[in-house]
Design a protein around this motif. Structure first.
Motif, PDB file in Angstrom:
ATOM      1  N   GLY A   1      -6.168 -12.963   0.155  1.00  5.59           N
ATOM      2  CA  GLY A   1      -7.255 -13.866   0.552  1.00  5.59           C
ATOM      3  C   GLY A   1      -6.844 -15.326   0.536  1.00  5.59           C
ATOM      4  N   ASN A   2      -7.854 -16.181   0.722  1.00  2.57           N
ATOM      5  CA  ASN A   2      -7.615 -17.627   0.759  1.00  2.57           C
ATOM      6  C   ASN A   2      -7.613 -18.182  -0.651  1.00  2.57           C
ATOM      7  N   ALA A   3      -6.819 -19.226  -0.842  1.00  2.00           N
ATOM      8  CA  ALA A   3      -6.837 -19.963  -2.099  1.00  2.00           C
ATOM      9  C   ALA A   3      -6.832 -21.446  -1.745  1.00  2.00           C
ATOM     10  N   TYR A   4      -7.334 -22.267  -2.670  1.00  2.00           N
ATOM     11  CA  TYR A   4      -7.530 -23.695  -2.370  1.00  2.00           C
ATOM     12  C   TYR A   4      -6.981 -24.550  -3.509  1.00  2.00           C
ATOM     13  N   ARG A   5      -6.373 -25.648  -3.140  1.00  2.00           N
ATOM     14  CA  ARG A   5      -5.897 -26.585  -4.159  1.00  2.00           C
ATOM     15  C   ARG A   5      -6.173 -27.998  -3.687  1.00  2.00           C
ATOM     16  N   ASN A   6      -6.535 -28.857  -4.613  1.00  2.35           N
ATOM     17  CA  ASN A   6      -6.724 -30.264  -4.283  1.00  2.35           C
ATOM     18  C   ASN A   6      -5.369 -30.962  -4.343  1.00  2.35           C
ATOM     19  N   GLU A   7      -4.629 -30.838  -3.238  1.00  2.00           N
ATOM     20  CA  GLU A   7      -3.267 -31.388  -3.199  1.00  2.00           C
ATOM     21  C   GLU A   7      -3.098 -32.273  -1.982  1.00  2.00           C
ATOM     22  N   THR A   8      -2.085 -33.123  -2.030  1.00  2.17           N
ATOM     23  CA  THR A   8      -1.754 -33.916  -0.857  1.00  2.17           C
ATOM     24  C   THR A   8      -1.130 -32.980   0.177  1.00  2.17           C
ATOM     25  N   ILE A   9      -1.574 -33.113   1.429  1.00  3.53           N
ATOM     26  CA  ILE A   9      -1.040 -32.241   2.482  1.00  3.53           C
ATOM     27  C   ILE A   9       0.342 -32.752   2.908  1.00  3.53           C
ATOM     28  N   THR A  10       1.328 -31.878   2.797  1.00  2.00           N
ATOM     29  CA  THR A  10       2.694 -32.218   3.211  1.00  2.00           C
ATOM     30  C   THR A  10       3.258 -31.035   4.003  1.00  2.00           C
ATOM     31  N   ALA A  11       4.525 -31.156   4.358  1.00  2.00           N
ATOM     32  CA  ALA A  11       5.173 -30.058   5.088  1.00  2.00           C
ATOM     33  C   ALA A  11       5.236 -28.798   4.237  1.00  2.00           C
TER      34      ALA A  11
ATOM     35  N   MET B   1       0.838  -1.215   0.000  1.00  2.00           N
ATOM     36  CA  MET B   1       0.000   0.000   0.000  1.00  2.00           C
ATOM     37  C   MET B   1       0.867   1.258   0.000  1.00  2.00           C
ATOM     38  N   GLU B   2       1.977   1.183   0.754  1.00  4.43           N
ATOM     39  CA  GLU B   2       2.925   2.313   0.736  1.00  4.43           C
ATOM     40  C   GLU B   2       3.461   2.543  -0.663  1.00  4.43           C
ATOM     41  N   MET B   3       3.546   1.430  -1.443  1.00  2.00           N
ATOM     42  CA  MET B   3       4.085   1.537  -2.796  1.00  2.00           C
ATOM     43  C   MET B   3       3.001   1.925  -3.811  1.00  2.00           C
ATOM     44  N   GLY B   4       1.802   2.218  -3.340  1.00  4.53           N
ATOM     45  CA  GLY B   4       0.788   2.751  -4.237  1.00  4.53           C
ATOM     46  C   GLY B   4      -0.331   1.802  -4.631  1.00  4.53           C
ATOM     47  N   PHE B   5      -0.346   0.583  -4.067  1.00  3.91           N
ATOM     48  CA  PHE B   5      -1.404  -0.365  -4.417  1.00  3.91           C
ATOM     49  C   PHE B   5      -2.585  -0.207  -3.458  1.00  3.91           C
ATOM     50  N   SER B   6      -3.792  -0.396  -3.991  1.00  5.68           N
ATOM     51  CA  SER B   6      -4.960  -0.415  -3.100  1.00  5.68           C
ATOM     52  C   SER B   6      -5.452  -1.864  -2.987  1.00  5.68           C
ATOM     53  N   VAL B   7      -6.170  -2.160  -1.928  1.00  7.99           N
ATOM     54  CA  VAL B   7      -6.560  -3.544  -1.643  1.00  7.99           C
ATOM     55  C   VAL B   7      -7.957  -3.832  -2.196  1.00  7.99           C
ATOM     56  N   GLN B   8      -8.080  -4.958  -2.899  1.00  8.29           N
ATOM     57  CA  GLN B   8      -9.369  -5.390  -3.440  1.00  8.29           C
ATOM     58  C   GLN B   8      -9.629  -6.828  -3.021  1.00  8.29           C
ATOM     59  N   TYR B   9     -10.865  -7.119  -2.641  1.00  7.35           N
ATOM     60  CA  TYR B   9     -11.190  -8.485  -2.232  1.00  7.35           C
ATOM     61  C   TYR B   9     -12.125  -9.134  -3.245  1.00  7.35           C
ATOM     62  N   GLY B  10     -12.014 -10.472  -3.306  1.00  7.71           N
ATOM     63  CA  GLY B  10     -12.912 -11.234  -4.188  1.00  7.71           C
ATOM     64  C   GLY B  10     -13.449 -12.430  -3.435  1.00  7.71           C
ATOM     65  N   PRO B  11     -14.408 -13.143  -4.017  1.00 11.36           N
ATOM     66  CA  PRO B  11     -15.041 -14.271  -3.318  1.00 11.36           C
ATOM     67  C   PRO B  11     -14.167 -15.541  -3.308  1.00 11.36           C
TER      68      PRO B  11
ATOM     69  N   THR C   1      -8.587 -21.099  -6.909  1.00 12.73           N
ATOM     70  CA  THR C   1      -7.246 -21.660  -6.764  1.00 12.73           C
ATOM     71  C   THR C   1      -6.207 -20.570  -6.552  1.00 12.73           C
ATOM     72  N   HIS C   2      -6.613 -19.327  -6.745  1.00 13.14           N
ATOM     73  CA  HIS C   2      -5.727 -18.182  -6.543  1.00 13.14           C
ATOM     74  C   HIS C   2      -6.591 -16.936  -6.367  1.00 13.14           C
ATOM     75  N   THR C   3      -5.993 -15.873  -5.863  1.00 15.71           N
ATOM     76  CA  THR C   3      -6.786 -14.640  -5.729  1.00 15.71           C
ATOM     77  C   THR C   3      -6.767 -13.854  -7.039  1.00 15.71           C
ATOM     78  N   SER C   4      -6.258 -14.470  -8.094  1.00 16.03           N
ATOM     79  CA  SER C   4      -6.274 -13.831  -9.421  1.00 16.03           C
ATOM     80  C   SER C   4      -7.700 -13.688  -9.953  1.00 16.03           C
ATOM     81  N   ASN C   5      -8.657 -14.343  -9.291  1.00 20.40           N
ATOM     82  CA  ASN C   5     -10.053 -14.194  -9.742  1.00 20.40           C
ATOM     83  C   ASN C   5     -10.547 -12.763  -9.570  1.00 20.40           C
ATOM     84  N   VAL C   6      -9.750 -11.961  -8.858  1.00 18.82           N
ATOM     85  CA  VAL C   6     -10.126 -10.555  -8.675  1.00 18.82           C
ATOM     86  C   VAL C   6      -9.815  -9.744  -9.951  1.00 18.82           C
TER      87      VAL C   6
END
Ligand code: ZN
Length: 357
Positions: A207-217, A137-147, A184-189
């Protein structure tokens, strides 16, 4: 032995003396059985009370001669005083013992560690997210949210993912209906913002993103992402690089070097993976960077002309860049956390190790 009846039939000095002797012995044997102050108090009432044996003895003297009254009166009085003083002494001793016991039982061990009051604080992921957003934000970006739940169009179609393109397999997700999914990413915004605003557009989408992946470290089925998008006339690759370099220098408070490797993302052209020089070894090689000297931090590129067209932005006039970073990944690097799963397990022993923010 019951003195009450016998005392009433006292007829001479001998009998009174025998009774008071027996009374004395009985008193002392009963006193020895007393275990606490309340038992002693009961004994006092029993022997010295108005209906007690001492009083009875006194009464029985009334019928005696003046000489008998003088001698025996003194004898009974002496017994009464002896019993009273013994009771007072024993009660005082027991009261002290009871107070000592109480003090011992209620003793506070001042060497025990204190109970700290529990103060809530931001989760490390939220804190990292806020820190990243503050810099951007200091660098000039504003925040936008998506579903979080979105259509196939905004998550894939508008971003130039062709229906059967293998890039979709790399971002497999959870479907709620055939065309409705967890993003799968916040690129939907991106497409949403272009639909609602004309360039210049300079936003970050957290925001949150989701992937159908095996949970690992190193990977989980959900994570947090921050995507940046800048569209204006004459936006160049050099703008992207200088922005990312400034951002990572501010975030890691270090004089880092950027490295770009060509990579494919459908919504950028050219696309790249961005590495920074290792924070721990400065490119000499260490376990953090797996002896490569570099740490992968984000994906980026110039916005694909098709994506601009989908957002009704003319690619002949405007150009743009986009970048996306995982918040957990950034946090792992910054704080030296080895397992991404720790960040969602809510174990206070882990969470409390982070500074209060
Ligand atoms: Zn290293």
């Amino acid at each position: 032995m019951h003195f009450h009846s016998e005392v009433n039939i006292v007829q001479g000095v001998d009998i009174v003396q025998q009774v008071s002797k027996a009374l004395r012995e009985e008193f002392f044997s009963e006193l020895n059985l007393c275990k606490d102050t309340s038992a002693v108090e009961q004994l006092r009432v029993k022997y010295l009370g108005k209906k007690g044996p001492i009083q009875d003895l006194m009464k029985s003297l009334k019928s005696g001669t003046p000489e008998e009254k003088r001698v025996l009166g003194k004898e009974v009085n002496d017994l009464k005083e002896e019993i009273a003083s013994k009771i007072g002494e024993t009660a005082a001793f027991m009261r002290k013992r009871e107070i000592d016991e109480q003090l011992l039982n209620e003793k506070i061990d001042v060497t025990l560690p204190g109970r700290r009051s529990f103060a809530g604080r931001k989760h490390p992921v939220s804190a990292a997210m806020d820190e990243i957003l503050e810099i951007l934000m200091e660098m000039g970006f504003s925040v936008q949210y998506g579903p979080d739940i979105d259509t196939d169009y905004y998550n894939f179609g508008a971003l130039n993912f062709a229906p059967d393109h293998p890039a979709r397999d790399m971002q497999d997700t959870f479907y709620i209906a055939p065309n409705v999914l967890l993003r799968t990413h916040t690129s939907n915004v991106q497409a949403r913002v272009m639909e609602q605003h004309r360039p210049p557009i300079r936003i970050v989408a957290p925001g949150n993103a989701y992937r159908n992946e095996t949970i690992t470290a190193r990977s989980h089925v959900f994570f947090h992402q921050i995507e940046g998008l800048y569209i204006d006339k004459g936006v160049s690759f050099a703008d992207l690089l200088s922005t990312l370099e400034e951002f990572y220098k501010k975030l890691f408070r270090a004089d880092i070097t950027l490295r770009c490797r060509p990579s494919y993302f459908p919504f950028v052209e050219p696309g790249m993976e961005v590495d920074i020089s290792c924070l721990q070894c400065n490119r000499r090689g260490c376990s953090l960077c797996k002896y490569s000297g570099w740490l992968e931090v984000c994906g980026a590129g110039l916005v694909h002309p098709e994506v601009l067209k989908n957002g009704d932005v003319d690619p002949e006039i405007y150009s743009g860049y986009a970048f996306g970073m995982g918040v957990e990944r950034t946090l792992l690097l910054k704080k030296g956390v080895s397992d991404i799963r720790l960040l969602s397990e809510n174990d206070l022993r882990f969470l409390q190790q982070f500074d209060a923010i």
